[in-house]
Design a protein around this motif. Structure first.
Motif, PDB file in Angstrom:
ATOM      1  N   TYR A 144      32.776  23.962  32.590  1.00 11.67           N
ATOM      2  CA  TYR A 144      33.305  25.060  31.788  1.00 11.67           C
ATOM      3  C   TYR A 144      34.214  25.942  32.644  1.00 11.67           C
ATOM      4  CZ  TYR A 144      33.414  29.036  28.576  1.00 11.67           C
ATOM      5  OH  TYR A 144      33.818  30.032  27.739  1.00 11.67           O
ATOM      6  N   ARG A 145      35.232  26.526  32.019  1.00 14.38           N
ATOM      7  CA  ARG A 145      36.164  27.418  32.697  1.00 14.38           C
ATOM      8  C   ARG A 145      36.266  28.716  31.904  1.00 14.38           C
ATOM      9  NH1 ARG A 145      39.907  24.312  35.877  1.00 14.38           N
ATOM     10  NH2 ARG A 145      41.608  25.765  35.398  1.00 14.38           N
ATOM     11  N   ALA A 146      36.279  29.842  32.612  1.00 14.09           N
ATOM     12  CA  ALA A 146      36.405  31.148  31.975  1.00 14.09           C
ATOM     13  C   ALA A 146      37.541  31.906  32.642  1.00 14.09           C
ATOM     14  CB  ALA A 146      35.106  31.940  32.085  1.00 14.09           C
ATOM     15  N   SER A 147      38.568  32.236  31.885  1.00 15.72           N
ATOM     16  CA  SER A 147      39.752  32.883  32.440  1.00 15.72           C
ATOM     17  C   SER A 147      39.846  34.332  31.989  1.00 15.72           C
ATOM     18  CB  SER A 147      41.021  32.134  32.012  1.00 15.72           C
ATOM     19  OG  SER A 147      41.023  30.814  32.529  1.00 15.72           O
ATOM     20  N   GLY A 148      40.434  35.163  32.855  1.00 13.02           N
ATOM     21  CA  GLY A 148      40.641  36.560  32.532  1.00 13.02           C
ATOM     22  C   GLY A 148      41.737  37.160  33.382  1.00 13.02           C
ATOM     23  N   ASP A 149      42.010  38.444  33.156  1.00  9.38           N
ATOM     24  CA  ASP A 149      42.999  39.157  33.964  1.00  9.38           C
ATOM     25  C   ASP A 149      42.465  39.479  35.352  1.00  9.38           C
ATOM     26  OD1 ASP A 149      45.212  39.632  31.978  1.00  9.38           O
ATOM     27  OD2 ASP A 149      43.508  40.475  30.892  1.00  9.38           O
ATOM     28  N   LEU A 150      41.129  39.609  35.471  1.00  9.84           N
ATOM     29  CA  LEU A 150      40.503  39.806  36.776  1.00  9.84           C
ATOM     30  C   LEU A 150      39.101  39.238  36.735  1.00  9.84           C
ATOM     31  CD1 LEU A 150      38.984  43.287  37.321  1.00  9.84           C
ATOM     32  CD2 LEU A 150      40.339  42.866  35.266  1.00  9.84           C
ATOM     33  N   LEU A 151      38.586  38.970  37.915  1.00 13.28           N
ATOM     34  CA  LEU A 151      37.232  38.446  38.050  1.00 13.28           C
ATOM     35  C   LEU A 151      36.459  39.345  39.000  1.00 13.28           C
ATOM     36  CD1 LEU A 151      36.072  34.797  38.447  1.00 13.28           C
ATOM     37  CD2 LEU A 151      35.247  36.516  40.050  1.00 13.28           C
ATOM     38  N   ILE A 152      35.250  39.738  38.577  1.00 15.18           N
ATOM     39  CA  ILE A 152      34.369  40.555  39.405  1.00 15.18           C
ATOM     40  C   ILE A 152      33.245  39.668  39.921  1.00 15.18           C
ATOM     41  CG2 ILE A 152      32.786  42.510  39.446  1.00 15.18           C
ATOM     42  CD1 ILE A 152      34.471  43.779  37.237  1.00 15.18           C
ATOM     43  N   ALA A 153      33.156  39.534  41.242  1.00 21.60           N
ATOM     44  CA  ALA A 153      32.097  38.749  41.871  1.00 21.60           C
ATOM     45  C   ALA A 153      30.935  39.678  42.174  1.00 21.60           C
ATOM     46  CB  ALA A 153      32.606  38.072  43.140  1.00 21.60           C
ATOM     47  N   ALA A 154      29.998  39.743  41.245  1.00 19.86           N
ATOM     48  CA  ALA A 154      28.789  40.560  41.404  1.00 19.86           C
ATOM     49  C   ALA A 154      27.590  39.631  41.541  1.00 19.86           C
ATOM     50  CB  ALA A 154      28.628  41.497  40.215  1.00 19.86           C
ATOM     51  N   ASP A 155      27.779  38.566  42.304  1.00 22.96           N
ATOM     52  CA  ASP A 155      26.789  37.484  42.368  1.00 22.96           C
ATOM     53  C   ASP A 155      25.856  37.582  43.570  1.00 22.96           C
ATOM     54  OD1 ASP A 155      29.090  36.925  43.851  1.00 22.96           O
ATOM     55  OD2 ASP A 155      28.937  34.761  43.598  1.00 22.96           O
ATOM     56  N   GLY A 156      25.687  38.787  44.104  1.00 23.59           N
ATOM     57  CA  GLY A 156      24.598  39.039  45.024  1.00 23.59           C
ATOM     58  C   GLY A 156      24.847  38.671  46.472  1.00 23.59           C
ATOM     59  N   ILE A 157      23.823  38.878  47.279  1.00 29.81           N
ATOM     60  CA  ILE A 157      23.929  38.699  48.721  1.00 29.81           C
ATOM     61  C   ILE A 157      24.263  37.256  49.090  1.00 29.81           C
ATOM     62  CG2 ILE A 157      21.447  38.287  49.026  1.00 29.81           C
ATOM     63  CD1 ILE A 157      21.621  39.901  51.640  1.00 29.81           C
TER      64      ILE A 157
END
Length: 387
Positions: A144-157
């Motif tokens: 799956y692919r998810a596109s946007g104007d920006l991506l926030i990497a809040a995926d932890g330590i």
């Protein structure tokens, strides 16, 4: 900027806060998380006033007050139960304009989930991303692919996207101690119901902090070499009883009263400081950029501050997404780097990395004025975006 689409990887405190803030200004937001079921790491969080102010800004002040504990005092005690320092938090509350709300992590996460006007997509493991200058696309293990104007990497330590931003791998650092934490019913034989009680001695620590629904959030800290820390005995209660033999009766009562099945045993790690938080249309947020030792109680608060500052720059600038992200980085990098370093030094001081410094800290606890303690906490809180 208006009408942006934002892809957020990670549905923890930072990712959800960012999602709520950005939906409130009219952005399209999609949140993804790799887990099949959201289960917060850790039982509680000391949400200090800077984090509460972000929650208030999002219109959730009544909700956090309902689920948070009422904490009016801090009390430091020796391992034998002698009071070292009794500290009213009223001067702190007056100085910063907001009381703290210690809260169960599950309650906080549920509050944020309920406030996010959309569906969080679980069981979506992000493995990478692509940028083309006009948009950014998150790539998932199932194709799956998810596109946007920006991506926030809040995926932890353990972020999988941090390497894209830094162009290098940065591994979390073991903080030198193990932390056991959980929840127990409030009872006067443990501590007063409005008091954060902290026992210290032998480079160890035991804490009881009131959270909502008549519970204490508790934790035990013991400094251990990494190899020894990784080998958890089968009997948690016996393990803690050994480490805290001879400590005051409330500590013994807590060990017997806790439920091993719902008590977490965590090897504490931190991360950073790092040199940057953004690249192109990708921004690191929260623990992916600045995981801290929990000794300042600022980890969740800093993720919330990140979310607010990033949203403000996206909303108030018209020079493009990449420009807004650079401004976010410029404001946040110094603040979060200082917090990471300060929390690390505090952890070392508490847990005997230099035994002489720890003994000096014990003596300082006896001699320091309560106002000095609350003043130091206030300085950290007021360094954020909402003074």
């Amino acid at each position: 900027m208006n009408h942006l689409k934002v892809v957020i990887i990670g549905a923890g405190i930072g990712g959800l806060t960012a999602g709520i803030a950005m939906r409130q200004i009219g952005y399209e937001v999609e949140i993804y998380d790799r887990v099949k079921q959201l289960r917060p790491v850790g039982a509680g969080i000391s949400l200090w006033s800077n984090g509460v102010k972000v929650v208030n800004r999002l219109g959730l002040g009544d909700r956090i007050a309902k689920i948070g504990g009422v904490m009016n005092r801090m009390e430091y005690l020796s391992q034998q139960g002698e009071v070292l320092n009794d500290i009213s938090l009223r001067p702190l509350i007056d100085a910063v304009g907001q009381r703290p709300y210690p809260v169960a992590r599950r309650d906080l996460q549920q509050m944020l989930l309920d406030a996010f006007p959309g569906q969080v997509k679980l069981n979506c493991k992000c493995i990478g991303l692509e940028e083309n200058g006009q948009s950014v696309t998150a790539l998932f293990e199932d194709g799956y692919r998810a596109s946007g104007d920006l991506l926030i990497a809040a995926d932890g330590i353990r972020s999988v996207l941090r390497q894209h931003v830094l162009q290098a791998e940065v591994e979390p650092r073991y903080g030198g101690y193990v932390n056991w934490n959980g929840l127990v019913p409030i009872n006067s034989d443990l501590a007063a119901d409005d008091t954060w009680a902290i026992y210290v001695g032998d480079h160890k620590r035991v804490s009881l902090m009131p959270v909502g629904e008549g519970r204490f959030y508790f934790f035990f800290d013991v400094p251990l070499p990494a190899a020894e820390a990784a080998n958890a005995p089968d009997d948690m209660r016996a393990e803690l009883a050994g480490y805290f033999a001879g400590w005051a009766q409330p500590v013994q009562t807590l060990i017997q009263r806790l439920d091993p099945a719902t008590t977490n045993r965590l090897l504490i790690h931190d991360l950073g400081p790092i040199e940057r938080m953004v690249r192109g249309r990708v921004a690191l947020l929260g623990d992916s950029a600045h995981a801290t030792c929990p000794d300042l109680g600022q980890g969740g608060c800093q993720a919330m501050e990140d979310a607010l500052v990033l949203t403000n720059y996206l909303m108030t600038t018209n020079l493009g997404v990449e420009d807004a992200l650079r401004r976010y980085e410029a404001e946040r990098l110094e603040r979060v780097s200082e917090i990471v370093i300060k929390a690390r030094k505090r952890a070392d001081q508490i847990h005997g990395k230099d035994p002489e410094l720890t003994q000096q800290w014990y003596q300082q606890l006896r001699e320091e004025s309560p106002e000095a303690v609350t003043g130091a906490i206030a300085k950290t809180i007021l360094g954020g975006p909402l003074h």
